[in-house]
Motif scaffolding. Structure first.
Motif, mmCIF file in Angstrom:
data_model
loop_
_atom_site.group_PDB
_atom_site.id
_atom_site.type_symbol
_atom_site.label_atom_id
_atom_site.label_comp_id
_atom_site.label_asym_id
_atom_site.label_seq_id
_atom_site.Cartn_x
_atom_site.Cartn_y
_atom_site.Cartn_z
ATOM 1 N N SER A 223 29.957 72.169 74.053
ATOM 2 C CA SER A 223 29.440 70.857 73.773
ATOM 3 C C SER A 223 29.335 70.658 72.288
ATOM 4 O O SER A 223 29.613 71.537 71.508
ATOM 5 N N GLY A 224 28.827 69.492 71.892
ATOM 6 C CA GLY A 224 28.600 69.266 70.482
ATOM 7 C C GLY A 224 27.794 70.410 69.932
ATOM 8 O O GLY A 224 28.045 70.900 68.829
ATOM 9 N N GLU A 225 26.849 70.909 70.761
ATOM 10 C CA GLU A 225 26.008 71.987 70.248
ATOM 11 C C GLU A 225 26.831 73.221 69.941
ATOM 12 O O GLU A 225 26.691 73.814 68.892
ATOM 13 N N ASP B 140 39.921 88.195 77.974
ATOM 14 C CA ASP B 140 39.224 88.707 76.794
ATOM 15 C C ASP B 140 38.236 87.666 76.275
ATOM 16 O O ASP B 140 37.144 87.988 75.850
ATOM 17 N N GLN B 141 38.663 86.409 76.300
ATOM 18 C CA GLN B 141 37.825 85.288 75.865
ATOM 19 C C GLN B 141 37.722 84.300 77.007
ATOM 20 O O GLN B 141 38.661 84.139 77.763
ATOM 21 N N THR B 142 36.590 83.634 77.089
ATOM 22 C CA THR B 142 36.448 82.575 78.083
ATOM 23 C C THR B 142 35.937 81.307 77.407
ATOM 24 O O THR B 142 35.001 81.349 76.601
ATOM 25 N N ALA B 143 36.602 80.199 77.753
ATOM 26 C CA ALA B 143 36.157 78.885 77.278
ATOM 27 C C ALA B 143 35.623 78.139 78.489
ATOM 28 O O ALA B 143 36.300 78.056 79.509
ATOM 29 N N GLY C 218 34.752 66.480 79.781
ATOM 30 C CA GLY C 218 35.758 66.960 78.846
ATOM 31 C C GLY C 218 35.205 67.629 77.616
ATOM 32 O O GLY C 218 35.843 67.657 76.559
ATOM 33 N N GLU C 219 33.974 68.206 77.759
ATOM 34 C CA GLU C 219 33.392 68.931 76.630
ATOM 35 C C GLU C 219 33.700 70.416 76.750
ATOM 36 O O GLU C 219 33.630 70.958 77.866
ATOM 37 N N LEU C 220 33.931 71.062 75.637
ATOM 38 C CA LEU C 220 34.000 72.517 75.615
ATOM 39 C C LEU C 220 32.601 72.988 75.232
ATOM 40 O O LEU C 220 32.144 72.790 74.118
ATOM 41 N N VAL C 221 31.916 73.571 76.206
ATOM 42 C CA VAL C 221 30.492 73.850 75.994
ATOM 43 C C VAL C 221 30.246 75.231 75.414
ATOM 44 O O VAL C 221 29.290 75.454 74.676
#
Ligand code: ATP
Length: 328
Positions: free
Chosen positions: A18-20, A290-293, A299-302
């Motif tokens: 998210s923005g955060e 290895d990485q998780t998004a 549609g936010e990447l939190v």
């Protein structure tokens, strides 16, 4: 691969900043600086102001190795529908990056942006930059055929051509003129049958399919099982020598045994390739990446970080709720 993968942290398969979390634009830097605390609305925030854990506890995650893909301020609209919002993320080379989140949160849209497959969707409008080895793939001069050779894609449903197993693997190298066969090349002394045989074998071996099909390369690919067809599609993708393989739920149509083979294969592929995979299956993401998004609705990447950290100690309360099945 960058670091060891984690074991499943969650029971069940609840079907992925998210923005955060993205603060100045990214948490998952390959090399980065600690972002200033910034709230949803972009203003500075103090602990307790948001439903998330205090912004100060967000951990800047730095990955080993260099980024092969760097996404900056990516926004996608389908008509008026804002499908992806201000996504910024670095994807490290030769590793597995999982994209998880509830249905409709934009995982596939994001994946398609990484090799400009969204160009094919008339309603889609993409803003922002996606750099591959430092070059903006959205620049006018980019050759899309070449781009998609370097950044291949494997889809949810195995989609082999109704041709022989050999022809499926050799199709693109022949089409691009990397391999010449037939009477004319033979007469001109430019017949590449031997190189084609080598290529077909290498790709099928790399896709963990060779042992199962070596004696029937001229059989129609549609006679293979679903899992074999999917590994053939991976072999077909490898035949043009990609650096990055994008996978959109490659095992969702497969049974558990075929799924296990694909997971094992992804682990092996990450020694030489960069894999970015969309999955609904959180245990699968925990096992293989290895990485998780984590994308959430709107549609936010939190959150984006090392898989172990995301699953075992998520920094975002919303991600924790999603992972533990409280929503999504
Ligand atoms: N071709 C399209 N035309 C119009 N809207 C689209 C298109 N593709 C996706 N969308 C919309 O964009 C949003 C994100 O969709 P997307 O398929 O990327 O999500 P997802 O997280 O991959 O979903 P799922 O897990 O269900 O596959 C959704 O609101 C979806 O309806």
């Amino acid at each position: 691969m960058t670091e060891s993968r984690t074991t499943p942290a969650t029971a069940g398969e609840a079907d992925a900043q998210s923005g955060e979390s993205i603060g100045d634009g990214r948490t998952g830097r390959v090399e980065g600086t600690t972002p200033e605390p910034v709230g949803d609305d972009g203003r500075e925030t103090t602990a307790g102001e948001s439903a998330e854990r205090p912004r100060e506890t967000w951990r800047e995650h730095t990955f080993e190795g260099e980024a092969i893909l760097s996404v900056d301020d990516l926004n996608v609209w389908y008509g008026d529908d804002h499908a992806l919002r201000d996504i910024s993320i670095d994807i490290p080379r030769e590793s597995v990056t999982a994209l998880i989140g509830p249905s409709g949160c934009g995982k596939s849209t994001f994946l398609r942006c990484l090799n400009r497959m969204n160009d094919r969707i008339r309603a889609a409008r993409v803003e922002g930059t996606v750099s591959y080895d430092g070059q903006d793939i959205y620049a006018d001069e980019v050759d899309l055929v070449e781009l998609r050779k370097r950044i291949g894609m494997v889809f949810q449903q195995p989609n082999p051509f109704p041709k022989s197993i050999r022809d499926n693997v050799a199709y693109a190298p022949r089409k691009h003129g990397d391999i010449e066969r037939g009477l004319l090349p033979k007469l001109l002394g430019r017949d590449d049958t031997d190189s084609e045989d080598e290529l077909v074998e290498r790709c099928l071996r790399d896709a963990a399919l060779w042992d199962e099909v070596a004696d029937r390369l001229d059989d129609n690919a549609l006679g293979l099982s679903g899992g074999q067809q999917q590994r053939l599609c991976i072999a077909r993708c490898l035949a043009v020598d990609p650096e990055i393989i994008l996978m959109d739920e490659p095992a969702s149509a497969l049974d558990p045994i075929a799924t296990a083979k694909i997971e094992e294969l992804i682990d092996e592929l990450a020694e030489d390739y960069t894999v970015v995979i969309v999955t609904h299956n959180m245990q699968q993401a925990a096992r293989i990446s290895d990485q998780t998004a984590v994308f959430l609705t709107g549609g936010e990447l939190v959150e984006y970080g090392a898989t172990e950290q995301v699953f075992e100690n998520p920094q975002s309360q919303r991600v924790e709720e999603y992972i533990t099945g409280k929503f999504g």
